[in-house]
Design an enzyme around this catalytic site. Structure first.
Site, PDB file in Angstrom:
ATOM      1  N   HIS A   1       6.912  43.871  33.189  1.00  0.00           N
ATOM      2  CA  HIS A   1       6.850  44.506  34.511  1.00  0.00           C
ATOM      3  C   HIS A   1       8.246  44.829  35.049  1.00  0.00           C
ATOM      4  O   HIS A   1       8.568  45.971  35.382  1.00  0.00           O
ATOM      5  CB  HIS A   1       6.154  43.581  35.509  1.00  0.00           C
ATOM      6  CG  HIS A   1       4.796  43.119  35.114  1.00  0.00           C
ATOM      7  ND1 HIS A   1       3.708  43.942  35.117  1.00  0.00           N
ATOM      8  CD2 HIS A   1       4.341  41.900  34.728  1.00  0.00           C
ATOM      9  CE1 HIS A   1       2.632  43.257  34.751  1.00  0.00           C
ATOM     10  NE2 HIS A   1       2.989  42.009  34.514  1.00  0.00           N
TER      11      HIS A   1
HETATM   12  C1  BDR Z   1       5.219  40.871  39.090  1.00  0.00           C
HETATM   13  O1  BDR Z   1       4.859  39.557  39.481  1.00  0.00           O
HETATM   14  C2  BDR Z   1       5.718  38.617  38.881  1.00  0.00           C
HETATM   15  O2  BDR Z   1       5.010  37.542  38.356  1.00  0.00           O
HETATM   16  C3  BDR Z   1       6.518  39.356  37.850  1.00  0.00           C
HETATM   17  O3  BDR Z   1       7.817  38.810  37.797  1.00  0.00           O
HETATM   18  C4  BDR Z   1       6.521  40.758  38.347  1.00  0.00           C
HETATM   19  O4  BDR Z   1       7.584  40.971  39.264  1.00  0.00           O
HETATM   20  C5  BDR Z   1       4.083  41.460  38.303  1.00  0.00           C
HETATM   21  O5  BDR Z   1       2.917  41.488  39.061  1.00  0.00           O
END
Ligand code: BDR
Ligand code: CA
Length: 377
Positions: free
Chosen positions: A288
């Site tokens: 992500h």
């Molecule tokens: C986002 O949530 C966090 O757990 C990850 O680091 C990312 O920024 C994804 O939904």
């Protein structure tokens, strides 16, 4: 280049079910609110001729760690400060984690300023079940030698932006508490911020609830303030980040390279792979936050499309949901029955406030990521 489409076939669904565990438990099942005709998708291209100046707001976090490494190893970006916030784990982990990561990357000169320990008005929800109790997959790195900046995150963001109006992009890859706090404390700063580039949100279902993506879920009121700010926004959400999936073979490449960044990244990803519940399919980790950084380095890795995005804050089941309109009219929920007939359903003129990443080339992303992390600096 090839961009993956919005729809998930069954095989992709099974893959992303595991991948979304990096942030939550809900795979992106639903399609986008509206069809996204290919001809309306705008593909961006080009790379910056001079480094983009960014402040990186983050909640490290296993994928944040990879994102920080990518940013610090990319000459296209000039990281002016890092501002940790509570999110994946509480601030008392994310702050030292950020210090550890810049130390590993050999960049101790970058100021790291402590941000918010709690969301604006809600109790903190974390994702330690994915990121490990310490936020780095449970991997124990030495205590950082460097210390946090004397300023708070809010103060350092205000100082740097005010000294460089129109120059600074704020890249936020965690809950938006720090950014909203800046906008609340100093509303006149909004026109001085070049743009927000956010990892967060989704137009195709959430990963912590069926409606919401984790970062917006943790602090929906903060996300709403950011989307209402008038600052140009790019939203890199689950629509694309769930399609960039780190696999076993790529973890091995990280482990094989002999530099401190790659070694640390390999350890963190190895630990994360073993935390993710095995499925019949391959174990994969969604990248992500690194994709969000990659979209700054090489904008052609994602395709963007103008939207008007609003954040749901009043729902019992939907807080943090990002609702995106790619055309008008923008309709609110119907007014309550008051007994007075002919009350119109409120609509607004359509005015995009955000570019949403709706397409991604995962191969292009990994061609960018892996050499930067594995190269000997
Ligand atoms: C986002 O949530 C966090 O757990 C990850 O680091 C990312 O920024 C994804 O939904
Ligand atoms: Ca994050």
């Amino acid at each position: 280049m090839r961009f993956q489409s919005q729809s998930l076939n069954r095989r992709e669904f099974l893959r992303t079910s595991a991948a979304t565990l990096v942030a939550g438990t809900w795979p992106a099942l639903a399609g986008p609110a509206f069809p996204l005709p290919e001809k309306n998708v705008r593909y961006t291209s080009g790379s910056p001729s001079k480094p983009q100046r960014i402040i990186l707001d983050t909640d490290p976090g296993v994928d944040d760690a990879i994102a920080i490494f990518l940013a610090l190893r990319s000459p296209e970006l000039q990281v002016e400060a890092i501002t940790p916030v509570s999110g994946n784990v509480p601030l008392h982990f994310t702050l030292p984690n950020a210090l550890r990561l810049i130390e590993i990357a050999g960049r101790p000169e970058i100021p790291v300023a402590a941000g918010a320990a709690l969301p604006l008005v809600r109790r903190l929800v974390t994702a330690a079940y994915v990121h490990g109790n310490n936020g780095l997959g449970g991997v124990e790195f030495p205590e950082p030698k460097i210390k946090p900046a004397a300023e708070s995150a809010t103060d350092i963001i205000r100082r740097i932006v005010r000294a460089n109006p129109g120059e600074i992009t704020i890249v936020a890859i965690g809950p938006l508490t720090n950014i909203a706090t800046v906008l609340k404390a100093d509303p006149a700063i909004a026109p001085m911020i070049k743009s927000f580039v956010l990892m967060g949100g989704s137009l195709s279902g959430g990963n912590i609830t069926p409606a919401a993506e984790f970062n917006f879920y943790v602090d929906p009121e903060a996300a709403r303030i950011v989307f209402d700010s008038g600052v140009p926004i790019t939203m890199v959400g689950l629509d694309v980040t769930n399609k960039v999936l780190l696999r076993e073979s790529q973890v091995r490449k990280l482990e094989a390279a002999q530099n401190p960044v790659s070694q640390a990244a390999g350890k963190i990803m190895r630990a994360t792979m073993s935390r993710i519940k095995p499925t019949k399919d391959e174990t994969v980790v969604a990248m992500h936050d690194p994709l969000t950084i990659a979209s700054l380095i090489d904008p052609s890795v994602v395709a963007l499309k103008d939207h008007y995005v609003q954040i749901e804050t009043s729902g019992e089941m939907t807080a943090g949901m990002s609702v995106g309109y790619y055309r008008g009219p923008v309709r609110r929920s119907p007014p309550m029955e008051t007994g007075i007939p002919e009350e119109p359903i409120p609509t607004e003129e359509y005015k995009p406030n955000c570019k949403v990443a709706v397409g991604v080339d995962p191969d292009q992303f990994f061609r960018l990521l892996l050499p930067r992390l594995t190269a000997n600096a």
